[in-house]
Design a protein around this motif. Structure first.
Motif, short mmCIF file in Angstrom:
data_model
loop_
_atom_site.label_atom_id
_atom_site.label_comp_id
_atom_site.label_asym_id
_atom_site.label_seq_id
_atom_site.Cartn_x
_atom_site.Cartn_y
_atom_site.Cartn_z
N TYR A 141 55.12 47.41 43.00
CA TYR A 141 55.00 48.82 42.64
C TYR A 141 53.74 49.07 41.81
O TYR A 141 53.05 50.07 41.99
CB TYR A 141 56.23 49.31 41.88
N ALA A 142 53.45 48.18 40.88
CA ALA A 142 52.25 48.32 40.06
C ALA A 142 51.00 48.28 40.93
O ALA A 142 50.09 49.12 40.78
CB ALA A 142 52.19 47.22 38.99
N LEU A 143 50.94 47.33 41.85
CA LEU A 143 49.77 47.21 42.73
C LEU A 143 49.63 48.40 43.66
O LEU A 143 48.53 48.93 43.84
CB LEU A 143 49.83 45.90 43.52
N ARG A 172 48.71 50.96 28.61
CA ARG A 172 48.49 50.14 27.41
C ARG A 172 47.46 49.05 27.64
O ARG A 172 46.73 48.67 26.73
CB ARG A 172 49.81 49.51 26.97
N ALA A 173 47.37 48.56 28.88
CA ALA A 173 46.41 47.51 29.21
C ALA A 173 45.01 48.06 29.45
O ALA A 173 44.07 47.29 29.66
CB ALA A 173 46.89 46.75 30.45
N LEU A 229 49.14 40.76 37.73
CA LEU A 229 50.30 39.87 37.86
C LEU A 229 50.77 39.39 36.49
O LEU A 229 51.96 39.40 36.20
CB LEU A 229 49.95 38.66 38.73
N ARG A 230 49.84 38.95 35.67
CA ARG A 230 50.20 38.46 34.32
C ARG A 230 50.78 39.58 33.46
O ARG A 230 51.72 39.37 32.70
CB ARG A 230 48.98 37.87 33.64
N LEU A 231 50.19 40.75 33.56
CA LEU A 231 50.64 41.89 32.76
C LEU A 231 52.09 42.25 33.08
O LEU A 231 52.90 42.46 32.18
CB LEU A 231 49.73 43.10 33.01
N ASP A 289 54.41 40.48 35.28
CA ASP A 289 55.38 39.39 35.42
C ASP A 289 55.26 38.28 34.38
O ASP A 289 56.11 37.40 34.32
CB ASP A 289 55.26 38.75 36.81
N GLY A 290 54.19 38.27 33.61
CA GLY A 290 54.00 37.19 32.66
C GLY A 290 53.18 36.07 33.28
O GLY A 290 52.50 36.27 34.29
N PRO A 291 53.24 34.87 32.71
CA PRO A 291 52.43 33.75 33.21
C PRO A 291 52.66 33.49 34.70
O PRO A 291 53.78 33.62 35.19
CB PRO A 291 52.90 32.56 32.37
N ILE A 292 51.58 33.12 35.41
CA ILE A 292 51.71 32.89 36.84
C ILE A 292 51.67 31.42 37.23
O ILE A 292 51.80 31.09 38.38
CB ILE A 292 50.63 33.68 37.64
N ALA A 293 51.53 30.55 36.25
CA ALA A 293 51.51 29.11 36.52
C ALA A 293 52.93 28.65 36.90
O ALA A 293 53.91 29.15 36.36
CB ALA A 293 51.04 28.34 35.29
N PRO A 294 53.03 27.69 37.83
CA PRO A 294 54.35 27.21 38.24
C PRO A 294 55.05 26.36 37.18
O PRO A 294 56.27 26.21 37.21
CB PRO A 294 54.06 26.40 39.50
N LEU A 295 54.28 25.81 36.24
CA LEU A 295 54.83 25.01 35.15
C LEU A 295 54.19 25.48 33.84
O LEU A 295 53.00 25.82 33.83
CB LEU A 295 54.50 23.53 35.34
#
Length: 155
Positions: free
Chosen positions: A8-10, A52-53, A81-83, A85-91
């Motif tokens: 939705y954001a995109l 805000r961003a 994506l980070r904004l 959903d948060g971190p995008i790293a798998p670990l």
């Protein structure tokens, strides 16, 4: 996998980018919801996060609404994506911005799980960080630049 909130954001950002290119007018939240397919109540929270961003701005008054305030070429898909959903790293031990060691890992250097995921994450992050809102606006396929060249007959 990206969340519905990120989609939705995109799509909302694409709507605002298209409007910026066409007439540079602000859109009311109802218009963005209709054009993006996002539910209005859910969209209110997303637009506040984007505002805000510093990606979008709002105007008050009769001709008020939301508008994209950054050039679409300057809006990184990875940042959105980070904004949202948060971190995008798998670990967590691979995250650049939210790094923390894995609780069950004794040695990152010899961790085979980290090595395998780190390899494909490196390729993924290179691709995703090079994509911008302008790439999503185009009718063409933005990932074609990462495709391997076709092999000629006999190679």
């Amino acid at each position: 996998m990206i969340t519905q909130k990120t989609k939705y954001a995109l799509t909302s950002l694409m709507v605002l980018a298209d409007e910026r290119a066409d007439s540079n007018k602000a859109l009311r939240i109802e218009e963005i919801a209709e054009l993006s397919g996002a539910p209005k109540r859910f969209l209110e929270h997303i637009l506040l996060d984007l505002k805000r961003a510093g990606l979008i701005g709002s105007r008050r008054g009769r001709k008020g609404g939301y508008e994209l305030i950054k050039d679409p070429k300057q809006v990184s898909i990875a940042e959105v994506l980070r904004l949202i959903d948060g971190p995008i790293a798998p670990l967590p031990c691979l995250s650049r911005r939210a790094y923390r060691p894995c609780e069950d890992c004794k040695d990152e250097k010899s961790c085979r799980v980290r090595a395998v995921f780190g390899g494909f994450y490196s390729a993924y992050i290179l691709m995703i960080e090079s994509l911008t809102l302008a790439d999503l606006q185009q009718e063409s396929r933005p990932l074609e630049r990462f495709a391997l060249p076709e092999m000629a007959a006999g190679e």
